[in-house]
Write a protein that holds these residues in place. Structure first.
Motif, PDB file in Angstrom:
ATOM      1  N   LYS A   1       0.814  -1.219   0.000  1.00  0.00           N
ATOM      2  CA  LYS A   1       0.000   0.000   0.000  1.00  0.00           C
ATOM      3  C   LYS A   1       0.847   1.268   0.000  1.00  0.00           C
ATOM      4  O   LYS A   1       0.337   2.348  -0.295  1.00  0.00           O
ATOM      5  CB  LYS A   1      -0.955  -0.017   1.191  1.00  0.00           C
ATOM      6  CG  LYS A   1      -1.989  -1.129   1.099  1.00  0.00           C
ATOM      7  CD  LYS A   1      -2.907  -1.150   2.301  1.00  0.00           C
ATOM      8  CE  LYS A   1      -3.895  -2.312   2.210  1.00  0.00           C
ATOM      9  NZ  LYS A   1      -4.787  -2.374   3.400  1.00  0.00           N
TER      10      LYS A   1
ATOM     11  N   ALA B   1      -3.444  -8.871  -2.805  1.00  0.00           N
ATOM     12  CA  ALA B   1      -2.854  -8.490  -1.525  1.00  0.00           C
ATOM     13  C   ALA B   1      -3.222  -7.060  -1.152  1.00  0.00           C
ATOM     14  O   ALA B   1      -3.555  -6.774   0.004  1.00  0.00           O
ATOM     15  CB  ALA B   1      -1.330  -8.647  -1.592  1.00  0.00           C
ATOM     16  N   ARG B   2      -3.168  -6.188  -2.124  1.00  0.00           N
ATOM     17  CA  ARG B   2      -3.430  -4.761  -1.865  1.00  0.00           C
ATOM     18  C   ARG B   2      -4.880  -4.523  -1.459  1.00  0.00           C
ATOM     19  O   ARG B   2      -5.173  -3.602  -0.688  1.00  0.00           O
ATOM     20  CB  ARG B   2      -3.066  -3.970  -3.113  1.00  0.00           C
ATOM     21  CG  ARG B   2      -3.007  -2.483  -2.885  1.00  0.00           C
ATOM     22  CD  ARG B   2      -2.315  -1.781  -4.030  1.00  0.00           C
ATOM     23  NE  ARG B   2      -2.124  -0.392  -3.710  1.00  0.00           N
ATOM     24  CZ  ARG B   2      -1.070   0.331  -4.027  1.00  0.00           C
ATOM     25  NH1 ARG B   2      -0.088  -0.222  -4.698  1.00  0.00           N
ATOM     26  NH2 ARG B   2      -0.985   1.605  -3.688  1.00  0.00           N
ATOM     27  N   SER B   3      -5.772  -5.346  -1.976  1.00  0.00           N
ATOM     28  CA  SER B   3      -7.200  -5.186  -1.682  1.00  0.00           C
ATOM     29  C   SER B   3      -7.627  -5.930  -0.427  1.00  0.00           C
ATOM     30  O   SER B   3      -8.797  -5.889  -0.051  1.00  0.00           O
ATOM     31  CB  SER B   3      -8.030  -5.691  -2.860  1.00  0.00           C
ATOM     32  OG  SER B   3      -7.931  -7.112  -2.977  1.00  0.00           O
ATOM     33  N   GLY B   4      -6.690  -6.628   0.220  1.00  0.00           N
ATOM     34  CA  GLY B   4      -7.037  -7.413   1.394  1.00  0.00           C
ATOM     35  C   GLY B   4      -7.749  -8.700   1.062  1.00  0.00           C
ATOM     36  O   GLY B   4      -8.561  -9.201   1.852  1.00  0.00           O
ATOM     37  N   GLY B   5      -7.457  -9.263  -0.118  1.00  0.00           N
ATOM     38  CA  GLY B   5      -8.013 -10.565  -0.487  1.00  0.00           C
ATOM     39  C   GLY B   5      -9.373 -10.506  -1.143  1.00  0.00           C
ATOM     40  O   GLY B   5     -10.149 -11.465  -1.066  1.00  0.00           O
ATOM     41  N   LYS B   6      -9.678  -9.409  -1.832  1.00  0.00           N
ATOM     42  CA  LYS B   6     -11.028  -9.238  -2.392  1.00  0.00           C
ATOM     43  C   LYS B   6     -11.239  -9.920  -3.737  1.00  0.00           C
ATOM     44  O   LYS B   6     -12.358  -9.937  -4.249  1.00  0.00           O
ATOM     45  CB  LYS B   6     -11.359  -7.756  -2.496  1.00  0.00           C
ATOM     46  CG  LYS B   6     -11.550  -7.094  -1.139  1.00  0.00           C
ATOM     47  CD  LYS B   6     -11.954  -5.638  -1.264  1.00  0.00           C
ATOM     48  CE  LYS B   6     -12.158  -5.020   0.119  1.00  0.00           C
ATOM     49  NZ  LYS B   6     -12.511  -3.579   0.032  1.00  0.00           N
TER      50      LYS B   6
ATOM     51  N   PHE C   1      -0.457 -11.876   2.641  1.00  0.00           N
ATOM     52  CA  PHE C   1      -0.508 -10.428   2.827  1.00  0.00           C
ATOM     53  C   PHE C   1      -0.891 -10.079   4.263  1.00  0.00           C
ATOM     54  O   PHE C   1      -1.413 -10.897   5.016  1.00  0.00           O
ATOM     55  CB  PHE C   1      -1.497  -9.782   1.846  1.00  0.00           C
ATOM     56  CG  PHE C   1      -2.936 -10.176   2.069  1.00  0.00           C
ATOM     57  CD1 PHE C   1      -3.743  -9.465   2.961  1.00  0.00           C
ATOM     58  CD2 PHE C   1      -3.489 -11.253   1.390  1.00  0.00           C
ATOM     59  CE1 PHE C   1      -5.066  -9.823   3.169  1.00  0.00           C
ATOM     60  CE2 PHE C   1      -4.818 -11.621   1.591  1.00  0.00           C
ATOM     61  CZ  PHE C   1      -5.609 -10.910   2.483  1.00  0.00           C
TER      62      PHE C   1
ATOM     63  N   ASP D   1      -1.672  -6.165   6.821  1.00  0.00           N
ATOM     64  CA  ASP D   1      -2.361  -4.874   6.775  1.00  0.00           C
ATOM     65  C   ASP D   1      -1.739  -3.914   5.767  1.00  0.00           C
ATOM     66  O   ASP D   1      -2.442  -3.075   5.182  1.00  0.00           O
ATOM     67  CB  ASP D   1      -2.349  -4.225   8.168  1.00  0.00           C
ATOM     68  CG  ASP D   1      -3.214  -4.975   9.172  1.00  0.00           C
ATOM     69  OD1 ASP D   1      -4.093  -5.754   8.723  1.00  0.00           O
ATOM     70  OD2 ASP D   1      -3.015  -4.787  10.381  1.00  0.00           O
ATOM     71  N   SER D   2      -0.435  -4.025   5.549  1.00  0.00           N
ATOM     72  CA  SER D   2       0.239  -3.115   4.622  1.00  0.00           C
ATOM     73  C   SER D   2       0.318  -3.667   3.200  1.00  0.00           C
ATOM     74  O   SER D   2       0.874  -3.026   2.314  1.00  0.00           O
ATOM     75  CB  SER D   2       1.643  -2.794   5.135  1.00  0.00           C
ATOM     76  OG  SER D   2       2.420  -3.971   5.231  1.00  0.00           O
ATOM     77  N   GLY D   3      -0.227  -4.869   2.984  1.00  0.00           N
ATOM     78  CA  GLY D   3      -0.218  -5.462   1.649  1.00  0.00           C
ATOM     79  C   GLY D   3       0.655  -6.695   1.560  1.00  0.00           C
ATOM     80  O   GLY D   3       0.720  -7.498   2.498  1.00  0.00           O
TER      81      GLY D   3
END
Length: 277
Positions: free
Chosen positions: A152, A182-187, A219, A221-223
């Protein structure tokens, strides 16, 4: 009509003992048809071996791309860092022209003290300087491919990569699905999620060949934290929905495998894709 999807490793295959200019012989024997040359710590290949690699790739029908050095930060607050980053991309384009690489993948940079908008502006200004230097050198056969990034703190959301490619000539995206995951939190979980990404690209850019990276990824919290092999199914993103969507969507594509088993998992991806009805 189903279009062609090519598969290959990010770098030389595990256990490969030969020289890089002959690596495409090895890959073609395994059934792979793409290869991303890694200039991770600097562009160290000279003209003659690069041209040998080009001949070897053409002989074997292996599509070549190149990953520029990781030490690129085009949005740095330090002018010396930007200057070195620009030079690394110029060196990459020079080598890419020698080897016939159809894409030059690179990480755009970091936000550091800037807002995302300010960092993106600085990045595009730096890239304009890259293009001016290449024009002055007469280097013309290149396509830069900024990559979606996994942390992120990095410049490289899907929207930012699209903006760069819309703003500059001879730019096409590299879509790293693991980084987006990873950046989306696994979306990214379903065919619909992959379709959404491809629909955005289709609406915003004129893409003749979609260049992609794939791995399982861990991932926080920061990616992005760590790459994992395909068999570690507790990590995402999901493989099968992506391959199904690419098979049905009409994209000519290349998937470069970045798991720790770069060539073995590339072949697993290819076999899974080929066996789909």
């Amino acid at each position: 009509m189903t279009k062609k999807v090519k598969f290959g490793p990010a770098g030389n295959p595990l256990g490969y003992k030969g020289k890089t200019p002959q690596v495409c012989d090895f890959l073609a024997d395994k059934g792979l048809d793409a290869y991303e040359y890694q200039a991770t710590y600097g562009v160290r290949i000279s003209q003659n071996p690069a041209q040998e690699l080009k001949k070897n790739s053409i002989k074997n029908g292996v599509l070549l791309s190149m990953h520029a050095p990781y030490y690129v930060n085009l949005s740095s607050a330090d002018p010396a860092v930007i200057e070195r980053s620009i030079e690394r991309l110029v060196q990459s384009a020079r080598a890419a022209e020698w080897m016939g690489a159809y894409r030059i993948v690179f990480h755009p940079g970091f936000y550091t003290k800037y807002t995302p908008e300010e960092a993106l502006k600085k990045c595009k200004e730096s890239l304009e300087t890259v293009l001016e230097k290449l024009d002055a050198e007469g280097i013309k056969n290149f396509t830069f491919a900024p990559e979606t990034t996994g942390k992120k703190s990095q410049l490289g959301t899907l929207e930012e990569i699209i903006d760069i490619c819309q703003s500059l000539d001879k730019f096409q995206p590299t879509i790293d699905f693991a980084h987006l995951y990873a950046r989306s939190g696994g979306k990214i979980k379903s065919r619909e999620d992959y379709h959404q990404i491809l629909d955005i690209l289709d609406n915003e850019l004129d893409i003749d060949h979609l260049h992609c990276h794939f791995t399982r990824i861990e991932f926080g919290d920061s990616g992005e934290k760590k790459h994992h092999i395909l068999s570690e199914k507790e990590y995402g993103p999901p493989v099968k929905p992506l391959l199904e969507v690419l098979k049905e969507s009409g994209w000519n594509s290349t998937i470069i495998c970045e798991t720790p088993l770069i060539d073995q998992d590339a072949l697993r991806l290819k076999n899974c894709f080929d066996n789909m009805k």
